[in-house]
Design a protein around this motif. Sequence first.
Motif, PDB file in Angstrom:
ATOM      1  N   VAL A   1       0.835  -1.212   0.000  1.00 57.13           N
ATOM      2  CA  VAL A   1       0.000   0.000   0.000  1.00 57.13           C
ATOM      3  C   VAL A   1       0.868   1.259   0.000  1.00 57.13           C
ATOM      4  N   GLU A   2       0.756   2.068  -1.035  1.00 57.34           N
ATOM      5  CA  GLU A   2       1.442   3.359  -1.078  1.00 57.34           C
ATOM      6  C   GLU A   2       0.733   4.324  -0.132  1.00 57.34           C
ATOM      7  N   ILE A   3       1.467   5.317   0.375  1.00 54.90           N
ATOM      8  CA  ILE A   3       0.970   6.119   1.482  1.00 54.90           C
ATOM      9  C   ILE A   3      -0.296   6.907   1.153  1.00 54.90           C
ATOM     10  N   GLU A   4      -0.388   7.516  -0.026  1.00 61.50           N
ATOM     11  CA  GLU A   4      -1.595   8.309  -0.298  1.00 61.50           C
ATOM     12  C   GLU A   4      -2.826   7.408  -0.397  1.00 61.50           C
ATOM     13  N   ASP A   5      -2.668   6.221  -0.949  1.00 56.49           N
ATOM     14  CA  ASP A   5      -3.778   5.263  -0.975  1.00 56.49           C
ATOM     15  C   ASP A   5      -4.163   4.863   0.445  1.00 56.49           C
ATOM     16  N   GLY A   6      -3.152   4.671   1.295  1.00 58.57           N
ATOM     17  CA  GLY A   6      -3.422   4.306   2.680  1.00 58.57           C
ATOM     18  C   GLY A   6      -4.126   5.406   3.449  1.00 58.57           C
ATOM     19  N   VAL A   7      -3.725   6.663   3.204  1.00 60.39           N
ATOM     20  CA  VAL A   7      -4.386   7.792   3.864  1.00 60.39           C
ATOM     21  C   VAL A   7      -5.856   7.853   3.449  1.00 60.39           C
ATOM     22  N   ARG A   8      -6.127   7.620   2.174  1.00 64.02           N
ATOM     23  CA  ARG A   8      -7.519   7.623   1.698  1.00 64.02           C
ATOM     24  C   ARG A   8      -8.329   6.539   2.399  1.00 64.02           C
ATOM     25  N   MET A   9      -7.741   5.348   2.539  1.00 66.74           N
ATOM     26  CA  MET A   9      -8.457   4.250   3.197  1.00 66.74           C
ATOM     27  C   MET A   9      -8.689   4.549   4.666  1.00 66.74           C
ATOM     28  N   GLU A  10      -7.680   5.132   5.338  1.00 64.29           N
ATOM     29  CA  GLU A  10      -7.866   5.454   6.754  1.00 64.29           C
ATOM     30  C   GLU A  10      -8.921   6.542   6.922  1.00 64.29           C
ATOM     31  N   TYR A  11      -8.917   7.544   6.052  1.00 65.95           N
ATOM     32  CA  TYR A  11      -9.912   8.612   6.193  1.00 65.95           C
ATOM     33  C   TYR A  11     -11.319   8.084   5.930  1.00 65.95           C
ATOM     34  N   GLU A  12     -11.444   7.166   5.001  1.00 63.33           N
ATOM     35  CA  GLU A  12     -12.747   6.551   4.740  1.00 63.33           C
ATOM     36  C   GLU A  12     -13.226   5.784   5.967  1.00 63.33           C
ATOM     37  N   TRP A  13     -12.310   5.048   6.608  1.00 65.90           N
ATOM     38  CA  TRP A  13     -12.670   4.321   7.827  1.00 65.90           C
ATOM     39  C   TRP A  13     -13.052   5.299   8.926  1.00 65.90           C
ATOM     40  N   PHE A  14     -12.296   6.373   9.057  1.00 61.01           N
ATOM     41  CA  PHE A  14     -12.552   7.384  10.091  1.00 61.01           C
ATOM     42  C   PHE A  14     -13.961   7.976   9.937  1.00 61.01           C
TER      43      PHE A  14
ATOM     44  N   GLU B   1     -16.554   6.699   8.570  1.00 63.23           N
ATOM     45  CA  GLU B   1     -17.597   5.716   8.790  1.00 63.23           C
ATOM     46  C   GLU B   1     -17.720   5.268  10.245  1.00 63.23           C
ATOM     47  N   ASN B   2     -16.610   5.367  10.991  1.00 66.42           N
ATOM     48  CA  ASN B   2     -16.587   4.739  12.319  1.00 66.42           C
ATOM     49  C   ASN B   2     -16.366   5.670  13.496  1.00 66.42           C
ATOM     50  N   TYR B   3     -15.744   6.845  13.269  1.00 63.61           N
ATOM     51  CA  TYR B   3     -15.353   7.656  14.412  1.00 63.61           C
ATOM     52  C   TYR B   3     -16.426   8.642  14.789  1.00 63.61           C
ATOM     53  N   LYS B   4     -16.730   8.704  16.083  1.00 61.41           N
ATOM     54  CA  LYS B   4     -17.703   9.653  16.610  1.00 61.41           C
ATOM     55  C   LYS B   4     -17.026  10.534  17.636  1.00 61.41           C
TER      56      LYS B   4
END
Length: 309
Positions: A291-304, A306-309
């Motif tokens: 996983v290249e870093i910008e792709d990883g940042v996109r995936m983490e932000y998508e998770w954030f 959807e899940n973070y309150k």
Amino acid sequence: MKTDSKIYVAGHRGLVGSAIVRNLKEKGYTNIIGRSHSELDLMNQQDVRSFLKKEKPEYVFQAAAKVGGIGANSSYPADFIYENMEMQNNLIKAAHDFKVTKLLFLGSSCIYPKNCPQPIKEEYLLSGYLEPTNEGYAIAKIAGLKMCQFYKKQYGDNFISCMPTNLYGSNDNYDLNNSHVMPALIRKFHEAKVNNESVVEIWGTGKPLREFLYVDDMADACVYLMENYDGEEHVNVGTGKELTIGELAEMVKRVVGFTGELMFNGEKPDGTKRKLLDVSKLEGTGWKYKVEIEDGVRMEYEWFRENYK
């Protein structure tokens, strides 16, 4: 490991542990156990011994740890050294006593000296002074990997260690006082965007260089090492690539969609100026990150989102 081998993942709800569980399941392993903190306090020696004696796991991933960013490490060094050493001492000793087939201990790249040559080779360990801001955590992790080496040397236990670079990904800690830089930036930019703020403050000068590894790549490396590596020396796990904190902040800003300005607060600590791992040893065995870093940042932000309150 066989697909039905009994595998205990310590810290299975955390950033790394939950990723290891995902990876094991994807690879077809079916007998994975975990315990929450309320079910098993790893700082309680008797509880740990009773658990391993009863459950008899064949393989153990020691991914449980007290972790935090530069602020938390600077403020609570006694807690970081004590709690981490208690957990790992209890688990490693019990794994020896109850004849665990193999144990993988997870450390951190902060174990290396503050000013050692770059990129950092495994043999640079204990060759100089540590970074003061996370010295307590680093000493605990050094003790853990040495404990694994010594149990292997003295008793022949198959205990191995790996040292990951800075990790990020789903299930991260987004507490602004205690988190690492990546989740802190994601939360800061997201909240600034939602609240229509014009400026986001970044700790430090933005000049230090850092390497980042997506947590699912880290989990894949852990399972790979458990399956394929039996050496005494610890193994670095990373990408071999780096960027400045300033460049990272601009990347997160872009991914989140924040349109305001950045303000770097040079009165806050920068930490180590550069920390790039030499990953040639691990890559030489056949494993490489995906996983290249910008792709990883996109995936983490998508998770954030959807899940973070």
